[in-house]
Scaffold this motif. Sequence first.
Motif, PDB file in Angstrom:
ATOM      1  N   ARG A   1      -7.652  19.930  10.781  1.00  0.00           N
ATOM      2  CA  ARG A   1      -7.847  18.957  11.648  1.00  0.00           C
ATOM      3  C   ARG A   1      -9.422  18.483  11.454  1.00  0.00           C
ATOM      4  O   ARG A   1      -9.752  17.313  11.939  1.00  0.00           O
TER       5      ARG A   1
ATOM      6  N   TYR B   1       6.060  20.984  30.006  1.00  0.00           N
ATOM      7  CA  TYR B   1       7.139  20.035  29.598  1.00  0.00           C
ATOM      8  C   TYR B   1       6.253  18.810  28.871  1.00  0.00           C
ATOM      9  O   TYR B   1       5.178  18.279  29.437  1.00  0.00           O
TER      10      TYR B   1
ATOM     11  N   ASN C   1      10.108  16.931  28.294  1.00  0.00           N
ATOM     12  CA  ASN C   1      10.320  16.719  29.769  1.00  0.00           C
ATOM     13  C   ASN C   1      11.641  15.615  29.620  1.00  0.00           C
ATOM     14  O   ASN C   1      11.429  14.440  30.038  1.00  0.00           O
TER      15      ASN C   1
ATOM     16  N   ARG D   1      -2.809  15.068  29.135  1.00  0.00           N
ATOM     17  CA  ARG D   1      -1.634  16.034  28.980  1.00  0.00           C
ATOM     18  C   ARG D   1      -2.363  17.537  29.303  1.00  0.00           C
ATOM     19  O   ARG D   1      -1.502  18.270  29.967  1.00  0.00           O
TER      20      ARG D   1
ATOM     21  N   SER E   1       2.352  10.777  30.460  1.00  0.00           N
ATOM     22  CA  SER E   1       2.775   9.885  29.194  1.00  0.00           C
ATOM     23  C   SER E   1       2.595   8.318  29.651  1.00  0.00           C
ATOM     24  O   SER E   1       3.080   7.560  28.867  1.00  0.00           O
TER      25      SER E   1
ATOM     26  N   PRO F   1       3.738  15.757  33.807  1.00  0.00           N
ATOM     27  CA  PRO F   1       4.169  15.256  32.291  1.00  0.00           C
ATOM     28  C   PRO F   1       4.400  13.761  32.454  1.00  0.00           C
ATOM     29  O   PRO F   1       4.284  13.026  31.560  1.00  0.00           O
TER      30      PRO F   1
ATOM     31  N   ARG G   1      14.782  21.176  30.807  1.00  0.00           N
ATOM     32  CA  ARG G   1      14.683  22.038  31.696  1.00  0.00           C
ATOM     33  C   ARG G   1      15.919  22.768  31.877  1.00  0.00           C
ATOM     34  O   ARG G   1      15.789  24.143  32.300  1.00  0.00           O
TER      35      ARG G   1
ATOM     36  N   ARG H   1       6.120  15.257  26.452  1.00  0.00           N
ATOM     37  CA  ARG H   1       6.912  13.909  26.275  1.00  0.00           C
ATOM     38  C   ARG H   1       7.982  14.254  25.376  1.00  0.00           C
ATOM     39  O   ARG H   1       7.906  14.825  24.257  1.00  0.00           O
TER      40      ARG H   1
ATOM     41  N   ASP I   1       4.543  19.854  38.697  1.00  0.00           N
ATOM     42  CA  ASP I   1       5.104  20.056  37.284  1.00  0.00           C
ATOM     43  C   ASP I   1       6.178  18.924  36.962  1.00  0.00           C
ATOM     44  O   ASP I   1       6.313  18.642  35.894  1.00  0.00           O
TER      45      ASP I   1
ATOM     46  N   GLN J   1       7.212  13.768  21.404  1.00  0.00           N
ATOM     47  CA  GLN J   1       5.764  14.016  21.291  1.00  0.00           C
ATOM     48  C   GLN J   1       5.426  14.388  19.747  1.00  0.00           C
ATOM     49  O   GLN J   1       6.158  14.977  19.297  1.00  0.00           O
TER      50      GLN J   1
ATOM     51  N   TYR K   1       0.803  18.465  19.220  1.00  0.00           N
ATOM     52  CA  TYR K   1       1.028  19.359  20.314  1.00  0.00           C
ATOM     53  C   TYR K   1      -0.358  20.090  20.552  1.00  0.00           C
ATOM     54  O   TYR K   1      -0.316  21.473  21.048  1.00  0.00           O
TER      55      TYR K   1
END
Lengths: 306, 388
Positions: free
Chosen positions: A144, B191, B167, A258, A283, A279, B172, B193, A275, B196, B199
């Motif tokens: 990376r 959770y 998610n 995120r 997004s 998320p 879940r 997207r 929770d 995605q 990571y």
Amino acid sequence: MTATFLLEQMLNGLQFGLMLFLLAAGLTLVFGIMNMINLAHGSLYMIGAYLAATAVGYTGSFVAGVLIALAGTAAFGALLESSLLRRFYGRDHLSQVLATFALILILNDGVRMIWGPHAMLVNVPALVSGPIELLPGLHYPAYRLVVIAVGLLVALGLYLLVVHTRIGMRIRAGASNREMANALGGNISGLFTVVFALGAMLAALAGAMLGPVLAVEVGMGESIIILAFVVVVIGGIGSVRGALIGAIVVGCVDTFGRAFLTTILREFSSPTVADNLGPSLASMLIYIVMAAILFWKPRGLFPAQA
Amino acid sequence: MRNKIITLVACAALSLSASAADKIKVGFLSTLTGPISGISSDLRDGFNLVLELNGGKFGGLPAEVVFGDDQQNPDVGKQVFDRMVRRDRIDIVTGTMFTNVMAAIAPTAFSNKVFFINANAGPAEFAGENCNPFYFSTAWQVESMDEAMGKYVTDKGFERVFLLAPNFPVGREHLDGFKRMYKGPIVGETYTRLGQLDYSVEIGQIRAAKPDAVFVFLFGNMGINFIKQYHQAGLSNEIPLFGPGFTFDDDTIRAVGEPIVGSLNASHWNEDFDNPANKRFVAEFERVYNRKPSIYAAQGYDAAQLIDAAVRDAEGQIKDHDRFRAALLQANFESVRGAFRFNTNQNPIQNLYLREIVREPDGRIVNRTVGLLLENHEDPYVGQCDMG
């Protein structure tokens, strides 16, 4: 929440942003200079990734593979522009969207016919396959760091090209006032082909560099092209500098959203709500930021057109 | 004259319903384009293999398969499915990959008496309160592989587990399945997207949480991306990574390569199963498609085998829904996974095995079955199902 975690996430944001920049730079030039919405730009990214994967496997050298992919995709881009897309410059945006969307479907199936429906294997070059301990406790994947370095070098190279060369001057002229550049210019159609090939090459570089990190597969372009458009719109259509800043903004906002949003929400609400909400909100964050920027700067951060 | 014609038509209709149908129409509604199409093609190829070996027939009846692409979108799936029901008049629908598409088409299927043979995933909804005589699952109930891994992780004494899934409702459900059998502490649950790509953020969170095991449910490109990046961050040597079988299946192995070796996962099927049906399936699949079959291919193959057996046992009387359903319920075929039968909710009762990814002497990277985790496992929702 330690300083090393924060630093690690900053590197992640930068790396993601720089790769978005490679995609967005070509997109913004084509959009700004030819007034062409090219949805199929993501397909060039995909073709770059597939060519690199194949060439790396064939030559055994990662660098050689990437260079072959760049040349191949640039040639393909030039061919695409001069044979097909050039006919759409004068049309309205709807025709362009339809034509380039059709192109996505055709190229996806073309790739599927040549390489098959399954994701391809690309290994990280052995030299940079592991993590490096940058600071005590901060392990970061070496590859990376290479991606970040390549992104920064290309950004610098593009800056020199656009600001200090003759072709760069013509590109800037085209972006700031297309009609006038058209009226004064000699070989405008040649410039268009060069710009399109350059954009294709940058997209291929992003695809080739991300190949070892992400899945190389059919449809990989569509998932990232939306973000590239967000970058173009935030940065200002036609502006390479805007694309760089916009890409890093998008990369960092997405990464930090995120990384921290759920934790921050937990301070204000119950863990279950945090929770569930975290998320989803993370997004959406990029698009909220985009809306906010467009509210105050409707033409983006660095509008190129006069 | 007109009465005569009506009588004639009525007679013809009657005689038709009493005797066997002349062909069977199957709607194969799947996600044939987009990022997930690689695994959907496996499902399709496994399904087609049965037809190929049977000369295009199911249980002696010529089969006509109508293919439709839901583009991973419930609305599109519903439209395509409505067309299959109205225009093509299908008897059976199968091939769906996503539970949201399944939920979108199920009411239409049930009200039109179209049998829904689910070959991939299996939401709690249709195993429990919304079970239906027209719904059969030859796959697995969503949570069963995760339950099996939860049991393994508990048995091995891991005490700090980090969980990660996309998610969306099924994400879940998967983690709920793991938590049903894993009793220890959970140090993080994230959770991400759906779809995605990167990571790095979550990998940073995992490192900060210092778990002794990581359990992920990710599929298709998400699994590939995560496992590659997990390895590049150097974590694969430090913290073992576990997941359900399809997070570590052949499609992922092919794209990840060496870094995936050593991973443990749970599945109801593996290529190396030593039963005649599976040996034949693996050999024929390789012969016809020139590649190794995946879990999805095995699922498609078993779904087609079930249809084949049921049509044969019902002697082609597929329009006699009670008779055809009874024949389906018998599951009178040799499953590639070995023992297989339907529970009262028409979801499978089957074994779940532990698999380890190893490098074979010939250099190929494959899953190897290393143990039995759950025997004749039933899903936890069967008690909520009332077919009455």
